[in-house]
Write an enzyme that holds these catalytic residues in place. Sequence first.
Site, PDB file in Angstrom:
ATOM      1  N   PHE A  91       0.858  -1.188   0.000  1.00 32.60           N
ATOM      2  CA  PHE A  91       0.000   0.000   0.000  1.00 32.60           C
ATOM      3  C   PHE A  91       0.889   1.231   0.000  1.00 32.60           C
ATOM      4  O   PHE A  91       1.620   1.491   0.953  1.00 32.60           O
ATOM      5  CB  PHE A  91      -0.954   0.057   1.196  1.00 32.60           C
ATOM      6  CG  PHE A  91      -1.870   1.248   1.085  1.00 32.60           C
ATOM      7  CD1 PHE A  91      -3.023   1.180   0.308  1.00 32.60           C
ATOM      8  CD2 PHE A  91      -1.550   2.455   1.682  1.00 32.60           C
ATOM      9  CE1 PHE A  91      -3.850   2.287   0.150  1.00 32.60           C
ATOM     10  CE2 PHE A  91      -2.368   3.570   1.524  1.00 32.60           C
ATOM     11  CZ  PHE A  91      -3.518   3.486   0.768  1.00 32.60           C
ATOM     12  N   ASP A 120       9.218   2.997   2.149  1.00 35.38           N
ATOM     13  CA  ASP A 120       8.010   3.762   2.460  1.00 35.38           C
ATOM     14  C   ASP A 120       7.749   3.620   3.955  1.00 35.38           C
ATOM     15  O   ASP A 120       7.217   2.610   4.418  1.00 35.38           O
ATOM     16  CB  ASP A 120       6.827   3.242   1.632  1.00 35.38           C
ATOM     17  CG  ASP A 120       5.525   4.005   1.932  1.00 35.38           C
ATOM     18  OD1 ASP A 120       5.485   4.736   2.935  1.00 35.38           O
ATOM     19  OD2 ASP A 120       4.558   3.843   1.156  1.00 35.38           O
ATOM     20  N   LYS A 149       2.206  11.175   7.204  1.00 36.27           N
ATOM     21  CA  LYS A 149       1.354  10.919   8.366  1.00 36.27           C
ATOM     22  C   LYS A 149       1.790  11.676   9.624  1.00 36.27           C
ATOM     23  O   LYS A 149       1.495  12.846   9.736  1.00 36.27           O
ATOM     24  CB  LYS A 149       1.218   9.413   8.590  1.00 36.27           C
ATOM     25  CG  LYS A 149       0.454   8.756   7.436  1.00 36.27           C
ATOM     26  CD  LYS A 149      -0.244   7.457   7.796  1.00 36.27           C
ATOM     27  CE  LYS A 149      -1.246   7.088   6.699  1.00 36.27           C
ATOM     28  NZ  LYS A 149      -0.869   5.952   5.880  1.00 36.27           N
TER      29      LYS A 149
HETATM   30  C1  LIG Z   1      -1.049   6.014   4.376  1.00 35.12           C
HETATM   31  C2  LIG Z   1       0.027   5.466   3.545  1.00 35.12           C
HETATM   32  C3  LIG Z   1       0.352   6.035   2.291  1.00 35.12           C
HETATM   33  C4  LIG Z   1      -0.475   7.113   1.641  1.00 35.12           C
HETATM   34  O1  LIG Z   1      -0.523   8.292   2.396  1.00 35.12           O
HETATM   35  P1  LIG Z   1      -1.668   9.371   2.049  1.00 35.12           P
HETATM   36  O2  LIG Z   1      -1.321  10.534   2.938  1.00 35.12           O
HETATM   37  O3  LIG Z   1      -2.987   8.752   2.404  1.00 35.12           O
HETATM   38  O4  LIG Z   1      -1.569   9.688   0.605  1.00 35.12           O
HETATM   39  C5  LIG Z   1       1.422   5.506   1.603  1.00 35.12           C
HETATM   40  N1  LIG Z   1       2.154   4.497   2.109  1.00 35.12           N
HETATM   41  C6  LIG Z   1       1.870   3.928   3.302  1.00 35.12           C
HETATM   42  C7  LIG Z   1       2.738   2.821   3.809  1.00 35.12           C
HETATM   43  C8  LIG Z   1       0.795   4.380   4.053  1.00 35.12           C
HETATM   44  O5  LIG Z   1       0.497   3.793   5.212  1.00 35.12           O
END
Ligand SMILES: *Cc1c(COP(=O)(O)O)cnc(C)c1O
Length: 408
Positions: free
Chosen positions: A150, A235, A264
């Site tokens: 994700f 990520d 985040k």
């Molecule tokens: C939440 C998340 C994203 C996307 O972040 P957004 O601010 O919703 O665009 C990307 N990678 C990971 C691992 C995430 O948990």
Amino acid sequence: MTTTMAPPAPSVTQRYLEEAERYSAHNYHPLPVVLDRGEGVWVWDVEGNRYLDMLASYSAVNQGHRHPEIIAAAREQMDRLTLTSRAFHNDQMGPFLRELCEAAGFDAALPMNTGAEAVETAIKMVRKWGYQARGVPDGEAEIIVCEDNFHGRTTTIVGFSSEEQYRAGFGPFTPGFRVIPYGDIDALRAAIGPNTVGFLVEPIQGEAGVIVPPDGYMRDAAELCRENGVALVADEIQTGLGRTGRFFCCDWEDVRPDVLIVGKALGGGVYPVSAAIADSEFMDVFRPGDHGSTFGGNPLGAAVGRASLRVIIEEDLSRRSDELGSWFMDRLRAIDSPHVEGVRGRGLMIGVVIKESSGTARPYCEALKTRGILAKETHHQVVRFAPPLTVTRAELEDALVEIEAVLR
Ligand SMILES: *Cc1c(COP(=O)(O)O)cnc(C)c1O
């Protein structure tokens, strides 16, 4: 005297739910609770009920709701200057990026707003680096990603998702990505080809259901990438900034990625702030006009980002997450439940897997809600517990009583 039975008046909650149902796109399936206040680990609904927030907005609220220091920084900045665009400089972005780079141990950072934008930034960065530094033929750069990844919701990103629903109906997609099984180092070795420029990976897969890869996976992946001249792109939007019991989850295996993506909690639950972080070798591929964002690096976001980082470091939230997380996970494992298949995670990023024979995780989350705990199911079978890292042991003790009752 006769009385007529009037239908019960819709509750306040019901009215909000109906309004949202009527006017919003139906791209989410939230729990039926309407919140109007938050403080620390607690949130309140419109009827005055209090809940322990064990989702923490998917780890965007690691510092707790409305952390006083972050709110004060936002307030102060709002009274001075909020947006300049990148056409001009502002006095917050430089200090913010310096503090972020010093905390992460890299040369430079490119500020964006949402996580997905920072992922897109990293993709553009390693592609251009591949063409310039590695001499990959134009248009041939390949990035390896993992099954059940994700990384966000843009068309390029969902194009390399293995989740059918994320993609269905949204193509055509950006080429140049290859999907391999997560946690499988041999698959990575086999997938690397002459045009592979990057390996984009979550050190723990959050949205897939808190999937922890085998020990040594990130270390071995980093070594493979180094041997083959492939950029390791981590990520850490969800796993970073203390969530897993280290400042970054990569720290668990002393891995230093080539590109680090954060978001985040970098905005402390107050404002969207994200960044792609790297050394100059990668960052210097960007020239004026190559990439940008109207709001990226704005003074309000930068001031919030500075305070958010400071809180994580000064309150030693990584250590709190480590200590409370392993204790909490042990306690969850000790619950004697016929419905639980297992408990997994690191720090305060924890998933309780519900057996398929016991149904999906959703009803367990609904039952927790009636007992004052907000948690959200992820991927049908997993109840995720990821409270703000400011949570206390006593608060978790109280939560365990309710969790145990629901799981039994
Ligand atoms: C939440 C998340 C994203 C996307 O972040 P957004 O601010 O919703 O665009 C990307 N990678 C990971 C691992 C995430 O948990």
